[in-house]
Design an enzyme around this catalytic site. Structure first.
Site, PDB file in Angstrom:
ATOM      1  N   ALA B  59       0.864  -1.177   0.000  1.00 53.02           N
ATOM      2  CA  ALA B  59       0.000   0.000   0.000  1.00 53.02           C
ATOM      3  C   ALA B  59       0.902   1.229   0.000  1.00 53.02           C
ATOM      4  CB  ALA B  59      -0.897   0.005   1.238  1.00 53.02           C
ATOM      5  N   GLU B  60       0.980   1.903  -1.132  1.00 51.04           N
ATOM      6  CA  GLU B  60       1.963   2.980  -1.268  1.00 51.04           C
ATOM      7  C   GLU B  60       1.602   4.218  -0.459  1.00 51.04           C
ATOM      8  OE1 GLU B  60       0.670   1.203  -3.705  1.00 51.04           O
ATOM      9  OE2 GLU B  60       2.396  -0.008  -4.314  1.00 51.04           O
ATOM     10  N   ASP B  84       8.021   3.636 -10.708  1.00 50.62           N
ATOM     11  CA  ASP B  84       7.478   4.976 -10.909  1.00 50.62           C
ATOM     12  C   ASP B  84       5.956   5.067 -10.822  1.00 50.62           C
ATOM     13  OD1 ASP B  84       7.078   3.752 -13.635  1.00 50.62           O
ATOM     14  OD2 ASP B  84       9.234   4.118 -13.733  1.00 50.62           O
ATOM     15  N   TYR B  88       1.985   6.448  -7.649  1.00 48.03           N
ATOM     16  CA  TYR B  88       0.832   7.354  -7.749  1.00 48.03           C
ATOM     17  C   TYR B  88      -0.160   7.230  -6.584  1.00 48.03           C
ATOM     18  CZ  TYR B  88       2.645   8.052 -12.500  1.00 48.03           C
ATOM     19  OH  TYR B  88       3.443   8.326 -13.572  1.00 48.03           O
ATOM     20  N   HIS B 129       5.521   0.606 -15.897  1.00 45.24           N
ATOM     21  CA  HIS B 129       6.834   0.334 -15.310  1.00 45.24           C
ATOM     22  C   HIS B 129       7.915   1.276 -15.836  1.00 45.24           C
ATOM     23  CE1 HIS B 129       4.689  -3.388 -14.440  1.00 45.24           C
ATOM     24  NE2 HIS B 129       5.591  -3.652 -13.518  1.00 45.24           N
TER      25      HIS B 129
END
Ligand code: TPP
Ligand code: MG
Lengths: 388, 338
Positions: B59-60, B84, B88, B129
């Site tokens: 979970a970013e 990358d 988000y 990616h």
């Protein structure tokens, strides 16, 4: 002679296989009770005491009452300040006093609070200077208090984002050997945000001492609870993360404090996070700028007047003989004094310094910021010359 | 001097920072036992224990928000975003909290941390990616945005990022991870806020950063054959930005091409071109040109080479720098051509 065929009996005694013990219910201790925990009836008469949620000491309840009364007066004063143009906007928490005050009373001074925009009353109840609390809404800066001194994060507007900060802070504190607890205030609507789920999950996985305290006031601006969830209640969101949860009557101050005390003790004991859902109601519009007639009936609001948390606690304390007319009057006077002091201080126009805009973007301003600061300084000087 | 990959230099920087400062904690997805999908955290958990280097739930926003809380408690988080485009989900945390907490609290509360982002393409990666996401971060006041192009810089800039009092988005060009370079560790190169001239030249300045730096250098070598002596400036730290070095270079050469791998529109290269034009107008013999990726979503692997700025594209741009004092015909309207 015919012999009736008879079954041959076993020679050895029959062994009984021990009954397989029922598998323990993995959700035991995680699910909330089906009904909200309640220790007072709406009229303030006591319900049977509960061993699992011991009633807080009477001095704590008296103090809670005092802070609720002062808090409500503060809240009314803040709403009045919007009408006088002293505040850009104010989200009232009138009706939610038991939650606002209970959440901070359950903590030690060195614990951390993670409030939302709704928690101005809670923060003043924590003892933070009300002018510093209202800085955000007055508009002279974003956060008026020093979070590290009052152990309170800036009031959080991006919904639910504070849930993960609290998990990190609480984990970081325990990582460094301190038994700090973090109390997250969050609304019903914000439990639909991803960060609520990520925060509760992180806290659970890292056993971070966090209390997630959902004030379910039934609306997210205009959107009712039924649009946020199909769960039986928001307290059922804990079990999926392995987090014990409880629901409480959020307008029963005794029950709110009792449940939060247990939640805080659970967290402080190193058992990980705890989720509390308080069923309450905001009596005022979302903010002074909101038109609540577009989404709810006056009858609905009126019905909640009979469940007023302050009247409820007052009648209980009176019945227990720890509050009398004189004490009520004395507390009301304190509240008036508090509001008058606030009014007076908010009437002074704050001074703002445009050049301070360049401070605190970075520890050291970048060359580009230094350049822009110089440009603004020149503009200001020219304006002053023009005025002179 | 030793020869090593950028991946190894980054790994060494993390290990040395953890050794020097016990507040440093490293976490993210698969960074523990696995050592990260690019092995940048290889061996850190074994060496420093699973309290200093650990895996988190997937979970970013959670990872970055958790880092905010850890920084508030006094630790120094270094988090890895796996790729990358997978950073988000964390953007709200980065833009609303990481970047702003110091400012919102008038300096009372700062959250120094490093958010490591393997970025950009050129590795044949499938969609999501290969994004060049640096402009999103560079456009957010309160963040520092750093991207190394050399092995020594990878080590030095990462060490500086971890020590920095402000949050740093540390953008690691994936295609340079396993290229080797010379470095003597612990390397200390120029500090944040300083661009570096990687190749001196007289005729024009190529300005690049991250994955575009090797392209620019190669183009400069190739340009010799055509008689152009090109200077190459490596920006290194997009924020804070070094106007001085690029201004000095372009005033000297009088011509400038900005090279970036990211899609061009509203990108970092546009900012650089504008700044050069503002500061070097009277020294310029031609408009500042940009060579960038196309303004398309990052393409599928078999098409990425059409997208990526190539040496030839850079040379084409150089050729258009009005060497014979003739304006580039493509900018002439019918009226003015007449
Ligand atoms: C991420 C995000 N989306 C939208 C908003 C705008 N917004 C502010 S308050 C609010 C309603 C929140 O409701 P709830 O969580 O129930 O809290 P309450 O206001 O009732 O205390 C919304 C939608 C916001 N602040 N943040
Ligand atoms: Mg609500």
């Amino acid at each position: 002679m015919t012999s009736t065929p008879q079954a041959v009996r076993r020679a050895t005694p029959r062994k009984r296989r021990p009954a397989t013990p029922a598998a323990p219910d993995p959700s035991a201790g995680l699910l909330p009770e089906a009904e909200s925990v309640r220790l007072l009836n709406p009229d303030g008469s006591p319900l049977p005491a509960r061993a699992d949620y011991p009633e807080p000491p009477v001095e704590a309840l008296r103090e809670m009452y005092r802070r609720m009364v002062v808090g409500r007066r503060f809240d009314a004063q803040a709403t009045a300040l919007t009408k006088q143009g002293r505040l850009a906007v104010y989200p009232s928490s009138r009706g939610q006093e038991a939650c606002q005050v209970g959440g901070v009373l359950a903590l030690r001074d060195d614990d951390w609070v993670f409030p939302t925009y709704r928690e101005s009353m809670a923060l003043t109840a924590r003892g933070i200077d009300p002018v510093e609390v209202l800085t955000l809404l007055r508009g002279d800066w974003h956060c008026g208090y020093d979070p590290t001194v009052v152990r309170t994060a800036p009031q959080c507007t991006p919904l639910a984002t504070q849930c993960v900060h609290a998990a990190g802070l609480a984990y970081g504190e325990s990582y460094q050997g301190r038994d700090t607890v973090a109390m997250v205030y969050i609304g019903d609507g914000a439990t639909s945000e991803g960060d609520f789920h990520e925060g509760v999950n992180f806290a659970a996985v890292f056993k971070a001492p966090v209390v997630y305290f959902v004030q379910n006031n039934r609306y997210a601006i205009s959107v009712p609870l039924s649009r946020q969830t199909a769960a039986p209640s928001l307290a059922y969101k804990g079990v999926g993360y392995g987090v014990p949860s409880e629901q409480v009557d959020g307008n029963d101050p005794v029950a709110v404090l009792a449940v939060l005390n247990r939640a805080v003790a659970h967290a402080r004991a190193g058992k990980g996070p705890f989720l509390v859902e308080a069923h309450t109601y905001r009596m005022e519009p979302h903010t002074n700028a909101d038109d609540q007639t577009r989404y709810r009936d006056a009858d609905e609001v009126a019905a909640w007047r009979d469940r007023d948390p302050i009247a409820r606690l007052e009648s209980y304390l009176r019945a227990r003989d720890v509050l009398d007319d004189a004490a009520v009057a004395e507390i009301a006077a304190q509240a008036e004094e508090y509001a008058a002091g606030l009014r007076e201080r908010m009437n002074i126009q704050p001074t703002v310094d445009p050049l301070s805009l360049f401070d605190h973007v970075y520890a050291q301003p970048t060359p580009q910021l230094v350049e822009q600061r110089e440009q603004v300084r020149a503009e200001l000087a020219a304006t002053q010359e023009g005025d002179a | 001097m030793a020869t090593m990959t950028m991946a190894k230099a980054l790994n060494a920087a993390l290990a040395d920072a953890m050794l020097d400062d016990e507040r440093v904690v490293v976490f993210g997805e698969d960074v523990g036992q696995l050592g990260g999908v690019f092995r940048i955290t290889d061996g850190l958990q074994a060496r420093f224990g699973d309290k200093r280097c650990f895996d988190t739930p997937l979970a970013e926003a959670g990872i970055v928000g958790f880092a905010v809380g850890l920084a508030m408690s006094g630790l120094r988080p270094v988090v890895e975003m796996q790729f990358d485009a997978f950073a988000y989900p964390a953007f709200e945390q980065i833009a609303s909290h990481v970047a702003k907490l110091r400012n919102r609290t008038r300096g009372a509360l700062s959250v120094p941390m490093v958010i490591r982002v393997p970025y950009a393409g050129g590795i044949g990666g499938v969609e999501h990616h290969c994004d060049s996401s640096e402009a999103y971060y560079a456009h957010t006041p309160g963040l520092k945005v750093v991207t190394p192009a050399t092995v020594a810089d990878a080590y030095s800039l990462l060490r500086e990022a971890i020590d920095d009092p402000d949050p740093v988005v540390f953008m690691e060009p994936k295609k340079l991870y396993f290229g080797s370079g010379e470095a003597e560790l612990p390397a200390r190169t120029e500090p944040f806020g300083r661009a570096v001239v990687r190749r001196s030249g007289r005729d024009a300045t190529l300005i690049a950063y991250g994955p575009a730096v090797p392209v620019a250098l190669e183009a400069a070598e190739a340009a010799c054959e055509e008689g152009w002596d090109l200077e190459v400036v490596d920006i290194r730290t997009i924020v804070p930005f070094d106007d001085v070095t690029i201004t000095e270079s372009v005033r000297r050469t009088g011509r400038c091409v900005v090279v970036q791998e990211a899609q061009g529109f509203a990108g970092v290269g546009a900012e650089i071109a504008a700044r050069v034009q503002e500061r070097c107008f009277h020294a310029l013999h031609a408009p500042v040109l940009r060579v960038s990726g196309l303004d398309i979503p990052y393409p599928a692997p078999m098409l990425e080479h059409t997208h990526l700025p190539s040496v030839d594209r850079v040379l084409d741009a150089v050729a258009r720098l009005q060497w014979d004092d003739q304006p580039d015909p493509r900018w002439l309207t019918e009226g003015s051509a007449a």
